[in-house]
Motif scaffolding. Structure first.
Motif, mmCIF file in Angstrom:
data_model
loop_
_atom_site.group_PDB
_atom_site.id
_atom_site.type_symbol
_atom_site.label_atom_id
_atom_site.label_comp_id
_atom_site.label_asym_id
_atom_site.label_seq_id
_atom_site.Cartn_x
_atom_site.Cartn_y
_atom_site.Cartn_z
ATOM 1 N N LEU A 143 40.302 49.494 44.498
ATOM 2 C CA LEU A 143 39.124 48.712 44.891
ATOM 3 C C LEU A 143 37.855 49.525 44.661
ATOM 4 O O LEU A 143 36.871 49.036 44.106
ATOM 5 C CB LEU A 143 39.233 48.309 46.362
ATOM 6 N N GLY B 69 42.547 34.016 44.485
ATOM 7 C CA GLY B 69 41.505 34.626 43.670
ATOM 8 C C GLY B 69 40.271 33.742 43.562
ATOM 9 O O GLY B 69 39.160 34.234 43.412
ATOM 10 N N ALA B 73 35.351 32.596 44.701
ATOM 11 C CA ALA B 73 34.751 32.936 43.403
ATOM 12 C C ALA B 73 33.865 31.819 42.851
ATOM 13 O O ALA B 73 32.746 32.084 42.391
ATOM 14 C CB ALA B 73 35.849 33.281 42.411
ATOM 15 N N THR B 153 37.066 41.338 46.754
ATOM 16 C CA THR B 153 37.102 41.456 45.296
ATOM 17 C C THR B 153 36.150 40.479 44.613
ATOM 18 O O THR B 153 36.214 40.305 43.407
ATOM 19 C CB THR B 153 38.519 41.190 44.763
ATOM 20 N N LEU B 156 34.394 40.830 40.967
ATOM 21 C CA LEU B 156 34.760 42.071 40.291
ATOM 22 C C LEU B 156 35.565 41.784 39.028
ATOM 23 O O LEU B 156 36.232 40.762 38.935
ATOM 24 C CB LEU B 156 35.604 42.952 41.209
ATOM 25 N N GLY B 159 39.500 40.747 39.127
ATOM 26 C CA GLY B 159 39.659 40.455 40.547
ATOM 27 C C GLY B 159 41.025 39.906 40.892
ATOM 28 O O GLY B 159 41.566 40.201 41.953
ATOM 29 N N ILE B 163 43.274 41.745 43.712
ATOM 30 C CA ILE B 163 43.554 41.142 45.019
ATOM 31 C C ILE B 163 45.037 41.258 45.339
ATOM 32 O O ILE B 163 45.420 41.530 46.472
ATOM 33 C CB ILE B 163 43.052 39.678 45.074
ATOM 34 N N SER B 220 29.960 42.037 49.937
ATOM 35 C CA SER B 220 30.118 41.682 48.523
ATOM 36 C C SER B 220 28.922 40.910 47.981
ATOM 37 O O SER B 220 28.591 41.027 46.809
ATOM 38 C CB SER B 220 31.374 40.840 48.330
#
Lengths: 244, 222, 205
Positions: A143, B69, B73, B153, B156, B159, B163, B220
């Motif tokens: 991470l 995920g 997002a 995440t 990213l 991701g 995850i 985040s």
């Protein structure tokens, strides 16, 4: 001069530099004593022969692997609560060493298992928990590696670390429960039947050596992390130029 | 407060209904992964009966992670997440609503498909019942804990894989208690203990996970 | 109403601004100027409460915004670069959910009227996926009329709008400020707000 003074990266950097040789020296001395005890003083085990001596590496590594994760969680919590950048850096610097000890614990466990159980791997409760601990370390480092913004990397890693630490007792309990239900091997690495006092001393000294080593290495690593983070500041530039 | 929670859930469910294709992908993933195991280990009924509960549970974990995920997002990309975080209500309520919506959209279908897959593995009727029950208690935990990973995440690179790496170790107790309950029912040792431990874990996740997710979202989005 | 003291912001390793201070009263507009990457968006995100400043604080009616988070959530409307429009929902549904998520009352007649005011009456029933970028921007901006917020924080509100759109949004902002509202904006395009007390600051030197 107080603790807050050293909480600033600019003052922590030289302090860490001064402390590293001391801890490294202690690690070497204690390591030498520990190895001497484990290989020359500790008697040969009448059941397990010479092979048992691997526990002098295995047990301290397993202790450190768990201890380091707890220490990381402590610094993560401090960092989140008091917003101190240095705490996050220390947690981050500790992670690779923790992962290394976890890996050593697994590796030596496998080496120990081959002569004792006749197989490289058993799904023993401790080994399984140790494996999951390795996954937790890997997750934490992955991470941090994936996030470019330092502030976000620090905080996200710290949160994951804390979630992990809340979960570890539950994971450990569930794995143990699973292990007893499936009647896996009940032989445990640490519960050797006739643990002589000198063996315990050997493990303790080795654990102390591992501890000193951890401190020295993570101080060195946090120095690098500090320089990387602070490279735009005056003092860090002066440091880098001085080294070049 | 309750109205806000309902709005968050209703919105996600409505969006899933409008995009059925995405939603079906995760369900078929679950079915396919489970169906691969007999092909891999052979059709021996006694063997399949032994591995059945574990296979269904592991596949449920993976299917869950696949859909997690995208939990935040899409909203992150189009700016809706910012708007939701600015709402006057606590952000942990948002995280709870999102996890709840994820469970309704992805968890409940797993409960309905699982018995059919259990039959493929020759599980007895009683074990099927426990399988559904354990999934009913366990899948909300997957959504709640997974929400933390989805929040961490967010945005990213890679991701989706990340995850999995972060969250799968945290799923270990759910897997052990969930699959253990079904095995307990089959071997006659009983499954109450497993189910109550799973229940305790659910209560704990309900209390802690939304709060940590909200902190992670803040980190985040900043 | 809104005041800022000693505000500083760093992104990555760069300092974007520091010692920023200003105060806004009812009926005033603040224009934030500065080139690309100078921290305009960062400032607006800090003012909205999405990010935290490196130093300093933002005060709403004399209280730090974290302390009055709930009230600030009702009083402030923020539109960032992204429009927060869901492709699978119609403009009307988008506005409805936006209102519900911000804890606001929703009146669909009023929403239809707001959309019409920005020239969108012909696409109320279409999914937002069918709209152009400028039309989506208009949907997002029409949400302002329903928000009932005192403070508007708008990041490049005119991006993607045609001449008509720009005129409509200017009118929208003008009437908000004239009615005693407060607006904070960044924009690259000239924005005509005649007779409005405008303060402008620039960030990033």
């Amino acid at each position: 001069m107080n603790l807050y003074y050293y909480a600033s990266p600019a003052t922590f950097y030289p302090l860490a530099g001064k402390l590293i040789p001391w801890f490294a020296g202690l690690a070497v001395v204690l390591g030498a004593i520990g190895l001497y005890i484990s290989f020359f003083i500790a008697p040969t085990d009448f059941q397990q022969g010479e092979g048992y001596r691997i526990i002098f590496i295995h047990v301290p590594a397993a202790w450190m692997s768990m201890f380091i994760y707890l220490v990381m969680a402590f610094w993560s919590a401090i960092g989140l609560a008091f917003n101190t950048r240095l705490s996050f850096l220390i947690a981050r610097a500790l992670a690779p060493t923790g992962a290394m000890f976890t890996f050593i614990a697994l590796w030596t466990g496998a080496f120990w298992g081959k002569p004792m159980w006749g197989t490289w791997w058993v799904w023993d409760a401790r080994l399984t928990s140790e494996l999951i601990l390795l996954f937790l370390y890997v997750g934490y480092m992955a991470l941090q590696a994936a996030i470019d913004a330092p502030r976000r990397a620090d905080r996200a890693g710290a949160l994951l670390n804390l979630v992990g630490v809340i979960n570890i007792p539950i994971i450990y309990f569930s794995v143990k429960w699973w292990n007893t239900l499936h009647q896996g091997s009940s032989v445990s690495l640490t519960g050797a039947p006739s643990m002589a006092m000198i063996m315990l001393w050997g493990m303790l000294v080795m654990a102390l050596a591992a501890w000193m080593y951890t401190i020295a290495v993570s101080l060195a690593r946090s120095r690098i992390l500090i320089l990387e983070r602070e490279r735009q500041t005056e003092w860090a530039r002066a440091q880098l130029e001085g080294q070049a | 407060m309750l109205r806000f929670l309902i709005t968050v859930v209703r919105r996600d469910v409505l969006l899933a209904v409008r995009r059925r294709g995405d939603w079906l992908t995760a369900q078929f993933f679950f079915v396919m992964v489970v169906s691969m195991f007999p092909l891999g280990v052979g059709p021996e009924p006694s063997m399949l009966r032994v591995i059945g509960p574990g296979v269904v549970w592991v596949s449920a974990l993976l299917a869950c992670l696949l859909s997690l995920g995208r939990l935040y997002a899409d909203d992150f990309r189009d700016g809706s997440l910012e708007q939701m975080l600015l709402s006057p209500y606590p952000n942990s309520l948002l995280a709870l609503g999102k996890a709840l919506a994820h469970w309704i959209i992805n968890g409940i279908p797993l409960l309905l498909i699982a018995p059919v897959l259990g039959i493929q593995f020759g599980l007895p009727a009683e074990a099927l019942l426990i399988l559904v029950l354990s999934l009913a208690i366990g899948t909300p935990i997957l959504s709640l804990l997974g929400g933390i990973g989805a929040a961490l995440t967010l945005g990213l690179r890679g991701g989706g894989v990340l995850i999995t790496l972060l969250i799968l170790p945290l799923y270990v107790p759910v897997l052990i208690f969930g699959a253990g309950a079904v095995e307990g029912a089959m071997s006659g040792t009983g499954s109450e203990a497993h189910l109550s431990l799973l229940g305790a874990f659910l209560v704990m996740s309900l209390l802690i996970a939304p709060w940590i997710s909200s902190l992670a979202l803040k980190v985040s989005v900043e | 109403m809104l005041s800022v003291a000693d505000l500083a912001c760093e992104r990555g390793e760069r300092e974007l601004f520091r010692n920023l201070a200003f105060e806004l009263e009812k009926g005033q507009a603040l224009l934030v100027r500065g080139g690309n990457g100078r921290g305009k968006t960062s400032l607006l995100r800090i003012l909205s409460g999405l990010s935290s400043p490196t130093a300093g604080a933002v005060y709403w009616r004399g209280q730090p915004i974290e302390a009055v988070r709930e009230q600030y959530g009702y009083d402030m409307a923020y539109i960032g670069h992204a429009n927060a429009i869901k492709d699978d929902l119609t403009p009307l549904e988008n506005l409805q959910f936006a209102a519900a998520l911000r804890g606001r009352q929703f009146d669909s007649d009023q929403a239809v009227e707001a959309l019409a005011q920005l020239g969108l009456s012909h696409c109320i029933e279409l999914p937002a996926r069918a709209l152009s970028f400028g039309q989506r921007r208009r949907v997002a901006l029409s949400g302002l009329m329903l928000a009932g917020a005192l403070l508007w924080i708008l990041d490049e509100p005119l991006t993607g709008l045609d001449i008509d759109g720009v005129a409509m949004v200017e009118k929208l902002i003008y009437s908000h400020i004239a009615a005693g509202g407060v607006a904070i904006m960044t924009t690259h395009q000239p924005l005509v707000l005649e007779g409005v007390i405008q303060i402008s600051i620039s960030v990033g030197g």
